[in-house]
Design an enzyme around this catalytic site. Structure first.
Site, short mmCIF file in Angstrom:
data_model
loop_
_atom_site.label_atom_id
_atom_site.label_comp_id
_atom_site.label_asym_id
_atom_site.label_seq_id
_atom_site.Cartn_x
_atom_site.Cartn_y
_atom_site.Cartn_z
N SER A 124 -7.40 -6.33 15.95
CA SER A 124 -6.54 -5.56 15.06
C SER A 124 -5.26 -5.15 15.78
O SER A 124 -5.26 -4.96 17.00
CB SER A 124 -7.30 -4.30 14.65
N TYR A 148 -12.83 3.48 17.05
CA TYR A 148 -12.73 2.16 16.42
C TYR A 148 -11.77 1.27 17.23
O TYR A 148 -12.10 0.15 17.61
CB TYR A 148 -12.24 2.27 14.98
N LYS A 152 -12.42 -2.23 19.61
CA LYS A 152 -11.72 -3.53 19.51
C LYS A 152 -11.13 -3.91 20.86
O LYS A 152 -11.20 -5.07 21.30
CB LYS A 152 -10.60 -3.46 18.46
P1 NAD Z 1 -15.89 -5.53 5.81
O1 NAD Z 1 -16.61 -4.25 6.11
O2 NAD Z 1 -15.53 -5.82 4.41
O3 NAD Z 1 -16.74 -6.76 6.37
C1 NAD Z 1 -17.53 -6.67 7.53
C2 NAD Z 1 -18.90 -7.27 7.20
O4 NAD Z 1 -19.72 -7.20 8.38
C3 NAD Z 1 -19.64 -6.50 6.11
O5 NAD Z 1 -20.06 -7.42 5.11
C4 NAD Z 1 -20.80 -5.85 6.81
O6 NAD Z 1 -21.94 -5.75 5.98
C5 NAD Z 1 -21.02 -6.78 7.99
N1 NAD Z 1 -21.61 -6.15 9.18
C6 NAD Z 1 -21.26 -4.99 9.77
N2 NAD Z 1 -22.02 -4.76 10.86
C7 NAD Z 1 -22.88 -5.82 10.95
C8 NAD Z 1 -23.91 -6.16 11.87
N3 NAD Z 1 -24.22 -5.37 12.89
N4 NAD Z 1 -24.58 -7.31 11.67
C9 NAD Z 1 -24.29 -8.12 10.63
N5 NAD Z 1 -23.33 -7.85 9.74
C10 NAD Z 1 -22.63 -6.71 9.90
O7 NAD Z 1 -14.60 -5.55 6.74
P2 NAD Z 1 -13.33 -6.52 6.71
O8 NAD Z 1 -12.18 -5.75 6.19
O9 NAD Z 1 -13.68 -7.80 6.09
O10 NAD Z 1 -13.09 -6.70 8.27
C11 NAD Z 1 -13.65 -7.78 9.00
C12 NAD Z 1 -13.32 -7.62 10.47
O11 NAD Z 1 -11.91 -7.55 10.62
C13 NAD Z 1 -13.87 -6.34 11.10
O12 NAD Z 1 -14.31 -6.65 12.42
C14 NAD Z 1 -12.67 -5.41 11.15
O13 NAD Z 1 -12.77 -4.48 12.20
C15 NAD Z 1 -11.55 -6.40 11.38
N6 NAD Z 1 -10.25 -5.88 10.90
C16 NAD Z 1 -10.14 -5.49 9.58
C17 NAD Z 1 -8.92 -4.97 9.13
C18 NAD Z 1 -8.77 -4.50 7.70
O14 NAD Z 1 -7.82 -3.80 7.40
N7 NAD Z 1 -9.65 -4.86 6.78
C19 NAD Z 1 -7.84 -4.89 10.01
C20 NAD Z 1 -7.98 -5.32 11.32
C21 NAD Z 1 -9.21 -5.83 11.75
C1 UD1 Z 2 -5.53 1.83 9.50
C2 UD1 Z 2 -6.13 2.25 10.81
C3 UD1 Z 2 -6.16 1.05 11.76
C4 UD1 Z 2 -6.92 -0.08 11.12
C5 UD1 Z 2 -6.29 -0.43 9.77
C6 UD1 Z 2 -7.05 -1.48 9.03
C7 UD1 Z 2 -5.64 4.64 11.04
C8 UD1 Z 2 -4.89 5.67 11.80
N1 UD1 Z 2 -5.36 3.35 11.37
O1 UD1 Z 2 -4.22 1.34 9.74
O2 UD1 Z 2 -6.78 1.41 12.97
O3 UD1 Z 2 -6.89 -1.24 11.96
O4 UD1 Z 2 -6.26 0.76 8.95
O5 UD1 Z 2 -8.30 -1.02 8.65
O6 UD1 Z 2 -6.48 4.94 10.20
N2 UD1 Z 2 -1.38 6.02 3.62
C9 UD1 Z 2 -1.08 7.03 2.73
N3 UD1 Z 2 -2.08 7.49 1.91
C10 UD1 Z 2 -3.35 6.98 1.94
C11 UD1 Z 2 -3.64 5.93 2.85
C12 UD1 Z 2 -2.63 5.49 3.68
O7 UD1 Z 2 0.05 7.52 2.67
O8 UD1 Z 2 -4.21 7.44 1.18
C13 UD1 Z 2 -0.30 5.49 4.50
C14 UD1 Z 2 -0.57 5.66 5.98
O9 UD1 Z 2 -0.10 6.89 6.44
C15 UD1 Z 2 0.20 4.46 6.54
C16 UD1 Z 2 0.09 3.39 5.44
O10 UD1 Z 2 -0.21 4.11 4.25
O11 UD1 Z 2 1.54 4.77 6.72
C17 UD1 Z 2 -1.00 2.37 5.70
O12 UD1 Z 2 -2.23 3.05 5.94
P1 UD1 Z 2 -3.62 2.28 6.08
O13 UD1 Z 2 -3.79 1.34 4.95
O14 UD1 Z 2 -4.70 3.30 6.30
O15 UD1 Z 2 -3.44 1.38 7.38
P2 UD1 Z 2 -3.01 1.79 8.87
O16 UD1 Z 2 -2.84 3.25 9.02
O17 UD1 Z 2 -1.87 0.93 9.26
#
Ligand code: NAD
Ligand code: UD1
Length: 338
Positions: A124, A148, A152
């Site tokens: 991330s 978190y 990572k």
């Molecule tokens: P998500 O929660 O929708 O998907 C993760 C999946 O992993 C889920 O289906 C959950 O049931 C499964 N899971 C969790 N722990 C497990 C375990 N111990 N064994 C087997 N399955 C397990 O999340 P996502 O948004 O699809 O994110 C996927 C990956 O990308 C994550 O590692 C997350 O940290 C990373 N990531 C997500 C974002 C975002 O904004 N969505 C941003 C940066 C990184």
């Molecule tokens: C957040 C996490 C980051 C994670 C990413 C994806 C925090 C501090 N950071 O990033 O670690 O990798 O999600 O899961 O939580 N916002 C509002 N109102 C809301 C929600 C968000 O104003 O209800 C604003 C936030 O202040 C930010 C932007 O929207 O400026 C995006 O927020 P968000 O979607 O939570 O993502 P990040 O903060 O970038």
């Protein structure tokens, strides 16, 4: 190519499975359904005509992993499984380190025992902490401000050591910026349980009437309009980034690191505006104080991925908001329970 997709029932994993099947690859899904529903499988089948192999279980269960590797000839692993809620990670750090760090180590042990040497890891942009400048390049310093983010970063460091010790391995760290959007069919999308932490799912739940208004976390940042600026990337572009990483680096020994972002930043108010236009409804909001730990702005320099993976994001903010709305309005309560 047969690819084990941990967390393949989740938001990013499920979209990646669809793109993989369309590209002729074979995903084998492993998920404990902690944050996803089994009905995702039938949506993948509706879209692709293929129902991928699905193993329900936990990445921390070595016996289970050995069975999955024994039953399938796996060429590579994409590792999405993990916990991802920043606030929750502060309350439950043990669960986050156990799931994200320990879970990844068990997975890599099982890969090595099975002779699988190619891994793509979901990292991330949070590993850049509060960057000194934007756009962010891969060689910027890394840091973490919550469990978190630290999980990572720890996994990135563990995988770096592991690749160093076993130089024949191919390990790719993909640093996602802000994934949003849904499959254009409206059949698949993000389905957060409980109150959404992230901006886009919150906006779309306000638009569909599930929540009254959005709280905008601060309008006094040094940005274009005072609200936070992020690099929102369509989940299908992100999914395609994984296919590009597999194709171009998945069989090349080494440690590979890429930003997956668009290179463009949008503010919270700009996102509200774009969403209101796509949905044809006003999104009510109130400005409240800043959220602790938030940064002012964050967007990627995606040049390295373009040059080395021949990948770049092509979908626009209008695509992201229109596709999110199609999913949210046709599935207001998310995926059905089976
Ligand atoms: P998500 O929660 O929708 O998907 C993760 C999946 O992993 C889920 O289906 C959950 O049931 C499964 N899971 C969790 N722990 C497990 C375990 N111990 N064994 C087997 N399955 C397990 O999340 P996502 O948004 O699809 O994110 C996927 C990956 O990308 C994550 O590692 C997350 O940290 C990373 N990531 C997500 C974002 C975002 O904004 N969505 C941003 C940066 C990184
Ligand atoms: C957040 C996490 C980051 C994670 C990413 C994806 C925090 C501090 N950071 O990033 O670690 O990798 O999600 O899961 O939580 N916002 C509002 N109102 C809301 C929600 C968000 O104003 O209800 C604003 C936030 O202040 C930010 C932007 O929207 O400026 C995006 O927020 P968000 O979607 O939570 O993502 P990040 O903060 O970038």
């Amino acid at each position: 190519m047969r690819v084990l997709v941990t967390g393949g029932m989740g938001y990013i994993g499920s979209h990646t499975c669809v793109q993989m099947i369309e590209a002729g690859m074979t995903p084998i899904i492993l998920d404990n359904l902690y944050n996803s529903k089994k009905s995702v499988l039938s949506r993948i089948e509706m879209l692709t005509g293929v129902s991928p192999a699905f193993y329900e279980g936990d990445i921390r269960d070595r016996t289970f992993l050995d069975k999955v590797f024994a039953e399938n000839k796996i060429d590579a692993v994409i590792h999405f499984a993990g916990l991802k809620a920043v606030g929750e990670s502060v309350e439950k750090p043990l669960e986050y380190y156990d799931n994200n760090v320990h879970g990844t180590l068990v997975l890599v042990e099982a890969m090595r025992a099975a002779g699988v040497g190619s891994l793509i890891f979901s990292s991330s942009a949070t590993v850049y902490g509060d960057p000194a400048s934007v756009p962010i390049k891969e060689d910027f310093p890394t840091s973490a401000t919550n469990p978190y983010g630290r999980s990572k970063l720890m996994v990135e460091e563990c995988l770096t050591d592991i690749q160093h010790a076993y130089p024949e391995m191919s390990i790719t760290l993909l640093r996602y910026f802000n994934p949003v959007g849904s499959h254009q069919s409206g059949l698949m999308g993000e389905d957060p349980q409980g109150i959404p932490n992230n901006l886009m799912p919150f906006i779309s739940q306000v638009a569909v009437g599930r929540r009254e208004f959005l709280s905008v976390f601060g309008d006094d940042y040094p940005t274009v309009d005072g609200t936070g600026v992020r690099d929102y990337i369509h989940v299908l572009d992100l999914a395609d980034g994984h296919l590009a990483a597999l194709t171009h680096k998945g069989s090349e020994a080494g440690l590979h690191i890429y930003n997956l972002g668009t290179g463009n930043g949008f503010s919270v108010l700009q996102m509200i505006d774009a969403f209101s236009k796509a949905a044809g409804v006003e999104v009510a909001y109130q400005v409240v104080s800043r959220r602790p730990g938030d940064i002012a702005e964050c967007w990627a320099d995606p040049a390295k991925a373009k040059e080395e993976l021949h990948w770049q994001a092509t979908r626009t903010i209008d695509d992201m908001t229109a596709d999110t709305w199609r999913w949210q309005s046709s599935n207001p309560d998310g995926y059905p329970d089976l």
